[in-house]
Design a protein around this motif. Structure first.
Motif, PDB file in Angstrom:
ATOM      1  N   UNK A 111       0.822  -1.200   0.000  1.00 38.12           N
ATOM      2  CA  UNK A 111       0.000   0.000   0.000  1.00 38.12           C
ATOM      3  C   UNK A 111       0.863   1.260   0.000  1.00 38.12           C
ATOM      4  N   UNK A 112       2.033   1.175   0.600  1.00 38.95           N
ATOM      5  CA  UNK A 112       2.965   2.301   0.606  1.00 38.95           C
ATOM      6  C   UNK A 112       3.890   2.240  -0.601  1.00 38.95           C
ATOM      7  N   UNK A 113       4.199   1.032  -1.073  1.00 39.01           N
ATOM      8  CA  UNK A 113       5.177   0.860  -2.148  1.00 39.01           C
ATOM      9  C   UNK A 113       4.658   1.330  -3.503  1.00 39.01           C
ATOM     10  N   UNK A 114       3.432   0.962  -3.862  1.00 38.18           N
ATOM     11  CA  UNK A 114       2.916   1.304  -5.185  1.00 38.18           C
ATOM     12  C   UNK A 114       2.892   2.813  -5.455  1.00 38.18           C
ATOM     13  N   UNK A 115       2.448   3.655  -4.511  1.00 37.33           N
ATOM     14  CA  UNK A 115       2.399   5.091  -4.818  1.00 37.33           C
ATOM     15  C   UNK A 115       3.621   5.888  -4.375  1.00 37.33           C
ATOM     16  N   UNK A 116       4.709   5.202  -4.000  1.00 38.35           N
ATOM     17  CA  UNK A 116       5.843   5.929  -3.421  1.00 38.35           C
ATOM     18  C   UNK A 116       6.600   6.733  -4.478  1.00 38.35           C
ATOM     19  N   UNK A 117       7.165   7.862  -4.046  1.00 37.00           N
ATOM     20  CA  UNK A 117       7.956   8.722  -4.925  1.00 37.00           C
ATOM     21  C   UNK A 117       9.356   8.878  -4.339  1.00 37.00           C
ATOM     22  N   UNK A 118      10.316   9.065  -5.222  1.00 40.48           N
ATOM     23  CA  UNK A 118      11.692   9.318  -4.793  1.00 40.48           C
ATOM     24  C   UNK A 118      12.377  10.175  -5.845  1.00 40.48           C
ATOM     25  N   UNK A 119      13.154  11.147  -5.390  1.00 39.94           N
ATOM     26  CA  UNK A 119      13.794  12.089  -6.305  1.00 39.94           C
ATOM     27  C   UNK A 119      15.154  11.616  -6.821  1.00 39.94           C
ATOM     28  N   UNK A 120      15.631  10.489  -6.317  1.00 41.49           N
ATOM     29  CA  UNK A 120      16.983  10.050  -6.651  1.00 41.49           C
ATOM     30  C   UNK A 120      17.229   9.917  -8.147  1.00 41.49           C
ATOM     31  N   UNK A 121      16.467   9.076  -8.838  1.00 43.24           N
ATOM     32  CA  UNK A 121      16.650   8.870 -10.269  1.00 43.24           C
ATOM     33  C   UNK A 121      16.186  10.084 -11.064  1.00 43.24           C
ATOM     34  N   UNK A 122      15.224  10.829 -10.532  1.00 41.32           N
ATOM     35  CA  UNK A 122      14.753  12.042 -11.196  1.00 41.32           C
ATOM     36  C   UNK A 122      15.872  13.069 -11.306  1.00 41.32           C
ATOM     37  N   UNK A 123      16.693  13.176 -10.257  1.00 45.53           N
ATOM     38  CA  UNK A 123      17.818  14.108 -10.301  1.00 45.53           C
ATOM     39  C   UNK A 123      18.831  13.692 -11.362  1.00 45.53           C
ATOM     40  N   UNK A 124      18.956  12.387 -11.593  1.00 49.57           N
ATOM     41  CA  UNK A 124      19.851  11.908 -12.648  1.00 49.57           C
ATOM     42  C   UNK A 124      19.327  12.330 -14.021  1.00 49.57           C
ATOM     43  N   UNK A 125      18.009  12.312 -14.198  1.00 51.24           N
ATOM     44  CA  UNK A 125      17.411  12.767 -15.455  1.00 51.24           C
ATOM     45  C   UNK A 125      17.622  14.261 -15.655  1.00 51.24           C
ATOM     46  N   UNK A 126      17.496  15.029 -14.586  1.00 50.85           N
ATOM     47  CA  UNK A 126      17.681  16.481 -14.674  1.00 50.85           C
ATOM     48  C   UNK A 126      19.118  16.809 -15.075  1.00 50.85           C
ATOM     49  N   UNK A 127      20.071  16.035 -14.551  1.00 49.41           N
ATOM     50  CA  UNK A 127      21.475  16.247 -14.925  1.00 49.41           C
ATOM     51  C   UNK A 127      21.682  15.991 -16.416  1.00 49.41           C
ATOM     52  N   UNK A 128      20.911  15.045 -16.975  1.00 50.34           N
ATOM     53  CA  UNK A 128      21.095  14.676 -18.381  1.00 50.34           C
ATOM     54  C   UNK A 128      20.319  15.585 -19.331  1.00 50.34           C
ATOM     55  N   UNK A 129      19.074  15.952 -18.974  1.00 50.97           N
ATOM     56  CA  UNK A 129      18.208  16.683 -19.894  1.00 50.97           C
ATOM     57  C   UNK A 129      17.994  18.146 -19.511  1.00 50.97           C
ATOM     58  N   UNK A 130      18.367  18.538 -18.270  1.00 49.16           N
ATOM     59  CA  UNK A 130      18.204  19.919 -17.836  1.00 49.16           C
ATOM     60  C   UNK A 130      16.826  20.194 -17.251  1.00 49.16           C
ATOM     61  N   UNK A 131      16.720  21.288 -16.502  1.00 47.06           N
ATOM     62  CA  UNK A 131      15.474  21.629 -15.824  1.00 47.06           C
ATOM     63  C   UNK A 131      14.485  22.355 -16.729  1.00 47.06           C
ATOM     64  N   UNK A 132      14.888  22.724 -17.936  1.00 46.63           N
ATOM     65  CA  UNK A 132      14.009  23.505 -18.809  1.00 46.63           C
ATOM     66  C   UNK A 132      12.989  22.661 -19.548  1.00 46.63           C
ATOM     67  N   UNK A 133      13.169  21.349 -19.561  1.00 46.31           N
ATOM     68  CA  UNK A 133      12.164  20.483 -20.174  1.00 46.31           C
ATOM     69  C   UNK A 133      10.880  20.555 -19.346  1.00 46.31           C
ATOM     70  N   UNK A 134       9.735  20.862 -19.968  1.00 48.10           N
ATOM     71  CA  UNK A 134       8.494  21.035 -19.186  1.00 48.10           C
ATOM     72  C   UNK A 134       8.088  19.787 -18.406  1.00 48.10           C
ATOM     73  N   UNK A 135       8.316  18.606 -18.977  1.00 50.30           N
ATOM     74  CA  UNK A 135       7.940  17.373 -18.288  1.00 50.30           C
ATOM     75  C   UNK A 135       8.816  17.126 -17.066  1.00 50.30           C
ATOM     76  N   UNK A 136      10.089  17.546 -17.139  1.00 46.24           N
ATOM     77  CA  UNK A 136      10.981  17.370 -15.995  1.00 46.24           C
ATOM     78  C   UNK A 136      10.745  18.423 -14.922  1.00 46.24           C
ATOM     79  N   UNK A 137      10.415  19.647 -15.352  1.00 43.47           N
ATOM     80  CA  UNK A 137      10.117  20.706 -14.376  1.00 43.47           C
ATOM     81  C   UNK A 137       8.898  20.322 -13.545  1.00 43.47           C
TER      82      UNK A 137
END
Length: 387
Positions: A111-137
């Motif tokens: 019940x906690x696992x399915x909706x959980x969020x974490x910024x760890x891998x998201x920060x890796x995407x931001x490093x690669x694509x930048x914060x200006x992409x609307x989907x990443x922002x």
């Protein structure tokens, strides 16, 4: 096995994992888990008190760094329509998650696992694509809100697994609510204090600091809040997270501080936590069809819930392409999924095989989705001009 062998093995694994990650192009967290599993299989790592303590400190430091990614002053949505869509997104994510758990009679860990969020891998995407992409922002803003909710959910889950869902649990929950109210008041009080006396910031963390006063204060705040959590019998995860949040919100003048703290954490303490996780994961699990099947089901559940919710809520806001990439980018809660699996397994709320399945699902989805996002991003930009 002596502590000497364990210490030398850990040192070599921490040293080698970035090189192997660079060569294989696999996320370094996944490499660390796999190397821990191999080292344990060949007898170089065994569970002992020293290894366990360092791993626990590494996990709490990871939560501290996660908190440092949350800047409450910078957290905002520009349009009211986006706020409504965000609320709809979270309602759908949690609604579908609860429905799946109820329908298949799964444990509260799911019940906690399915909706959980974490910024760890998201920060890796931001490093690669930048914060200006609307989907990443958008993914970053919603990821911040989702991570805050996830930390609270993990704290509640740990209390329930520790005390059982009885009167002691509800008393702990009441204490948690009281603490959060007190923290909000404290947060606002600190804001007013720094507004009246801005010089306090540089007194606590001088601009010219030859004695590393900024690091000392950060570490003191971290362990003080962990101590407060332990005193009130609240999960120490919350204290570590709030400490990081306070640092990044009120001490922006120390531009180099997040990098200093992050380098120490991801260069030493955090890898040991993931290596420890790997040491508990038997290599035989990778060839067990039942575990692989369950891992696939968990990964599909996490991703499909976000795909349905994200595409439904945000396609009308910024198009199908951005909604799809947004949904996939928020579907990699690798670090927190590992953390929940660890909590659930230690509390005997999930079986050994389920624990293995959660770890494998977190690793597999991170690798697959990072590749999928790269392919889709290139495809959309090539065929649709980025629209």
């Amino acid at each position: 096995m002596s502590n000497t062998v364990v210490i030398i093995t850990l040192s070599l694994l921490v040293l080698l994992s970035p090189f192997l990650s660079r060569v294989s192009r696999i996320p370094v967290v996944v490499v660390e888990i796999m190397m821990g599993s191999f080292a344990a299989y060949f007898g170089f790592l065994v569970e002992n008190e020293l290894f366990k303590i360092i791993a626990e400190v590494g996990f709490l430091y990871l939560m501290f760094l996660a908190g440092m990614e949350v800047d409450l002053k910078g957290f905002q949505f520009e349009k009211k329509s986006l706020i409504r869509r965000t609320i709809l997104f979270f309602l759908m994510v949690y609604g579908f998650s609860f429905a799946l758990v109820a329908y298949f009679h799964l444990s509260e860990v799911y019940m906690v696992s399915f909706p959980i969020f974490s910024l760890g891998m998201l920060m890796a995407l931001i490093k690669e694509y930048g914060r200006n992409e609307p989907w990443l922002a958008l993914a970053l803003n919603i990821g911040i809100a989702g991570e805050l909710i996830s930390i609270l959910a993990m704290t509640v889950l740990n209390g329930g697994l520790t005390y059982g869902f009885n009167i002691d649990f509800f008393f702990t929950l009441l204490v948690l609510v009281g603490f959060l109210i007190g923290f909000v008041l404290f947060f606002r009080g600190i804001r007013i204090l720094f507004w009246w006396y801005p010089g306090l910031k540089t007194l606590i963390m001088p601009m010219e600091d030859s004695k590393d006063q900024d690091v000392r204060f950060s570490m003191a705040l971290l362990f003080i809040l962990i101590g407060v959590m332990l005193h009130f019998k609240i999960d120490a995860i919350l204290g570590a997270f709030l400490a990081g949040m306070l640092i990044t919100t009120y001490f922006k003048h120390k531009i180099e501080l997040p990098e200093k703290l992050s380098s120490f954490g991801f260069g030493f303490l955090v890898p040991i936590f993931f290596i420890h996780v790997g040491s508990t994961l038997s290599l035989d699990a990778f060839s067990d069809p039942l575990i692989l099947e369950l891992a696939l089901v968990i990964a599909i559940g996490i991703v499909s819930i976000r795909l349905i919710a994200g595409i439904s809520a945000f396609t009308g806001y910024f198009g199908f392409k951005n909604a799809l990439l947004f949904s996939l980018s928020n579907s990699m809660p690798l670090t927190f999924l590992v953390a929940i699996a660890t909590l659930g397994y230690h509390a005997q709320a999930i079986s050994h095989d389920e624990y293995y399945a959660f770890i494998m699902a977190s690793m597999g989805s991170a690798i697959f989705l990072m590749i999928a996002i790269k392919i889709l991003y290139s495809f959309f930009n090539r065929n649709m001009g980025g629209k």
